[in-house]
Scaffold this motif. Sequence first.
Motif, short mmCIF file in Angstrom:
data_model
loop_
_atom_site.label_atom_id
_atom_site.label_comp_id
_atom_site.label_asym_id
_atom_site.label_seq_id
_atom_site.Cartn_x
_atom_site.Cartn_y
_atom_site.Cartn_z
N LEU A 211 38.97 32.33 43.87
CA LEU A 211 38.10 33.50 43.68
C LEU A 211 38.91 34.79 43.65
O LEU A 211 38.64 35.70 42.86
CB LEU A 211 37.07 33.55 44.80
CG LEU A 211 35.96 32.50 44.77
CD1 LEU A 211 35.10 32.59 46.02
CD2 LEU A 211 35.10 32.67 43.53
N HIS A 212 39.91 34.86 44.52
CA HIS A 212 40.71 36.09 44.58
C HIS A 212 41.60 36.25 43.35
O HIS A 212 41.72 37.35 42.78
CB HIS A 212 41.58 36.08 45.85
CG HIS A 212 42.43 37.31 45.99
ND1 HIS A 212 43.70 37.38 45.44
CD2 HIS A 212 42.20 38.51 46.58
CE1 HIS A 212 44.22 38.57 45.70
NE2 HIS A 212 43.33 39.27 46.40
N ALA A 215 38.49 35.17 39.71
CA ALA A 215 37.20 35.86 39.55
C ALA A 215 37.33 37.35 39.86
O ALA A 215 36.90 38.21 39.07
CB ALA A 215 36.16 35.21 40.45
N LEU A 252 32.18 39.38 46.78
CA LEU A 252 33.12 38.29 46.65
C LEU A 252 34.21 38.38 47.72
O LEU A 252 34.65 37.35 48.26
CB LEU A 252 33.76 38.29 45.26
CG LEU A 252 32.93 37.66 44.14
CD1 LEU A 252 33.61 37.84 42.79
CD2 LEU A 252 32.68 36.19 44.41
N ILE A 256 35.13 35.58 50.39
CA ILE A 256 36.49 35.08 50.60
C ILE A 256 36.85 35.15 52.07
O ILE A 256 37.48 34.23 52.61
CB ILE A 256 37.48 35.88 49.73
CG1 ILE A 256 37.26 35.54 48.25
CG2 ILE A 256 38.92 35.59 50.14
CD1 ILE A 256 38.06 36.41 47.31
#
Length: 396
Positions: A211-212, A215, A252, A256
């Motif tokens: 994700l880091h 995204a 997000l 995380i």
Amino acid sequence: MNIADGKVSLRSLVEATKETERIVAWLRLLVVALLVAGQSIDYPHPHRAAFGLSIIFFLAWSLAVIGYVYARPVTFYVALVITVGDVVAITALALLSGGAFSQAWFAYLLIPIAVAFRFRPAFTAVASGITTVAYLLQALSHPTSKSFQADRVIAVHAGYLLWVGLASVLLSSVLGRRTRFVAQLAAAREQLLADAMSAEDRQRQLLAESLHDEAIQNLLSARHDLQEVSEEIEHPSLIRAEQALAETVRCLRETIMDLHPTVLEHGGLEVALPAVGRRAAQQGGFAVRFDLRYRGRHPQERVLLQAARELLANAVRHSAASEVVVGLRELNGDLVLTVADNGVGFSLDSLTDKAARGHVGLVSQRIRIEGIGGRLEIRSSPGSGTLAEVRIPLTT
């Protein structure tokens, strides 16, 4: 459970040891009533006053043992001293109340049975032999040993003691095997849970990194492009789109942090709990206070943090509280996490119904906590708020 079998992995087995000691303590107290009843039907003897004094001392001894086993943990050596005290006390009572013909000799039967629940078979055999020898010494040294058929009475009583001793050794052996089997199952369960949690942590870390690195970077790039366009073309839709991207990036990043809380790795629970608590307070609209008295590190910090997050999430969703207090302290060899709110509370019976409907958050946390030898307790009632307490051993 046998005290001498060593340390086992689940707290429930430790609780079983305490329960065994308490049961034996109450059985010892009941012996006093039986001794008095038996003496009332025995023939007169010259030591009746001394016997009555001995009964009082035995009663005091029994009450003292009960007080101790409820107030303190009983180690192997303490249990050994208690057993020796029982042999001495019962021998004195039998000697003062008729020797071979004393009704007090029945109390000897308690010793091998009680020892079987608390020690290994070898020690049970030794204790049974010592008990039989103690009976023989007091019976043969008493003047009644010269009475008619006294030798037969002594032999039969000694035979009963040896028979009960043999049965107790076999019982101790069975209990020992069962205890070791349960300990092995507990150790296997803990290992499986540890492996599952390690795999889950690895997946969480991979997802957080993905994700880091992908995204969020893509969203930041898109936001940057929007900002460049906004400098040339002013339009409300562009501003709203940029704000939406910024909010998505923020969400997000929080996700995380939940997936792989680096703050826990670097700062421990003392830093991670306030971060989780303040985020929950923003979502739930309540004030949050922290009473964190534990400054050390613990190998199961992640379990505690996940439990705190679940408990705070429940407070956000259901409590309607104005204040939540998060505590962390060391107490009686445990690390204790508490989450207390002054909200609407609930009936504990509803937990079962929620689990049946698929709300398994607390159930899964309870399984995790019990899997490492801890326990989760929740106290609440409608209108009186909720207190959740998580206890795990300081060493697991």
